[in-house]
Scaffold this motif. Structure first.
Motif, short mmCIF file in Angstrom:
data_model
loop_
_atom_site.label_atom_id
_atom_site.label_comp_id
_atom_site.label_asym_id
_atom_site.label_seq_id
_atom_site.Cartn_x
_atom_site.Cartn_y
_atom_site.Cartn_z
N LEU A 1 52.98 73.25 54.49
CA LEU A 1 54.18 73.72 53.82
C LEU A 1 55.38 73.05 54.48
O LEU A 1 55.80 73.43 55.56
N ARG B 1 59.48 74.73 51.48
CA ARG B 1 59.78 76.12 51.84
C ARG B 1 61.17 76.52 51.35
O ARG B 1 61.39 77.62 50.84
N LYS B 2 62.10 75.58 51.49
CA LYS B 2 63.47 75.84 51.02
C LYS B 2 63.49 76.07 49.51
O LYS B 2 64.17 76.98 49.01
N LEU C 1 60.98 77.13 47.65
CA LEU C 1 60.31 78.40 47.38
C LEU C 1 61.24 79.58 47.65
O LEU C 1 61.29 80.56 46.89
N ARG C 2 61.97 79.51 48.75
CA ARG C 2 62.86 80.61 49.11
C ARG C 2 64.07 80.72 48.19
O ARG C 2 64.66 81.79 48.06
N VAL D 1 55.15 73.81 44.05
CA VAL D 1 55.45 75.25 44.06
C VAL D 1 54.25 76.03 43.54
O VAL D 1 53.85 77.05 44.11
N ALA E 1 51.54 75.97 46.22
CA ALA E 1 51.82 76.88 47.33
C ALA E 1 51.49 78.32 46.96
O ALA E 1 50.93 79.09 47.77
N HIS E 2 51.79 78.72 45.73
CA HIS E 2 51.44 80.06 45.29
C HIS E 2 49.92 80.23 45.17
O HIS E 2 49.38 81.29 45.48
N ARG F 1 48.61 80.89 48.69
CA ARG F 1 48.84 82.27 49.13
C ARG F 1 47.85 83.23 48.46
O ARG F 1 47.36 84.17 49.08
N PHE G 1 56.02 85.95 46.92
CA PHE G 1 55.51 85.98 48.27
C PHE G 1 56.69 85.83 49.25
O PHE G 1 57.74 85.31 48.90
N ASP G 2 56.45 86.24 50.47
CA ASP G 2 57.44 86.07 51.54
C ASP G 2 57.25 84.69 52.15
O ASP G 2 56.25 84.45 52.83
N TRP G 3 58.17 83.79 51.89
CA TRP G 3 58.07 82.44 52.41
C TRP G 3 58.84 82.29 53.71
O TRP G 3 58.97 81.23 54.25
#
Length: 234
Positions: A72, A77-78, A80-81, A169, A172-173, A176, A232-234
């Motif tokens: 990641l 990450r940026k 996603l957040r 993206v 990444a999901h 998770r 999700f909490d990234w």
């Protein structure tokens, strides 16, 4: 000589796959759900068709990604957040596979996702085996991926992106979700630099098959992933 399979013929041993042909094992048979599921459980997958006949592969080495080795990056990450994109599971499988088929690939003339392949995987989706993860921007489908889940094994098939990071993206999901449900491995089939950048690596086919047997024999039954959490909490 590459064997030609009749409707009821079994697959040859994967050790017979041709290294000089990218792991091509056999031609023919059909794309019925039972045939496809049997292939995946043996480490075999279809990659295109010739005159309607499926081409079956089992390469050595095999490209895989272990969920806990996913890379990641700071920029992803940026993204996603930021909450810029909406992600859904299993809400538009046909749209995802259609977009994957229509997306040009560097070095490829056309697509291996033929109409026969699309119909076969849409049927697997209806039966609860095949799944999609989709990325949306203001309601527009802009990226995603699809694959199969058998036990605690996920088989990645294809992904597409119409915006920067849209497919990453979705991936990444997916990671998770797989971690949350104790999946042990993602089959990425063939090596690409894109998959390597996400944490994928090649392992010997024998090692792949050992892990495959254990993973497909355990875990949850087939189900729809539409209720999977997309936040999700990234």
């Amino acid at each position: 000589m590459i064997p030609f399979l009749g409707p009821l013929d079994l697959f040859p041993p994967v050790e017979a796959a041709r290294r000089d042909m990218g792991g091509l094992l056999a031609v023919g048979g059909n794309l019925a759900p039972d045939r496809l599921l049997d292939a995946y459980r043996q480490g075999i997958f279809p990659w295109g068709t010739v005159e309607g006949h499926p081409l079956w592969y089992s390469p050595d080495p095999r490209m895989v990604l272990f969920p806990d080795e996913f890379r990641l990056t700071r920029s992803l990450r940026k993204t996603l957040r930021s909450g810029r994109f909406e992600v859904r599971f299993d809400s538009n499988f046909a749209g995802v596979i259609g977009a994957c088929a229509a997306t040009p690939r560097p070095g490829q003339d056309g697509t291996w996702i033929s109409p026969e392949m699309m119909n076969a995987y849409c049927r697997l989706h209806e039966l609860g085996w095949a799944h999609s993860v989709e990325t949306y921007d203001e309601g527009d489908l802009i990226g995603g991926l699809y694959g199969l889940a058998i036990g605690r094994m996920f088989y990645g098939e294809s992904m597409f992106s119409r915006r920067s990071d849209a497919s990453k993206v979705a991936f990444a999901h997916l990671i998770r979700h797989l971690v949350a449900h104790q999946f042990g491995m993602i089959d990425c089939q063939m090596r690409t630099e894109h998959l390597a950048s996400l944490g994928g690596r090649e392992i010997p086919r024998a090692a792949f098959l050992d892990r495959l047997q254990a993973l497909t024999g355990s875990g949850s039954e087939r189900t729809n992933w539409a209720t999977a959490p997309a936040v999700f909490d990234w």
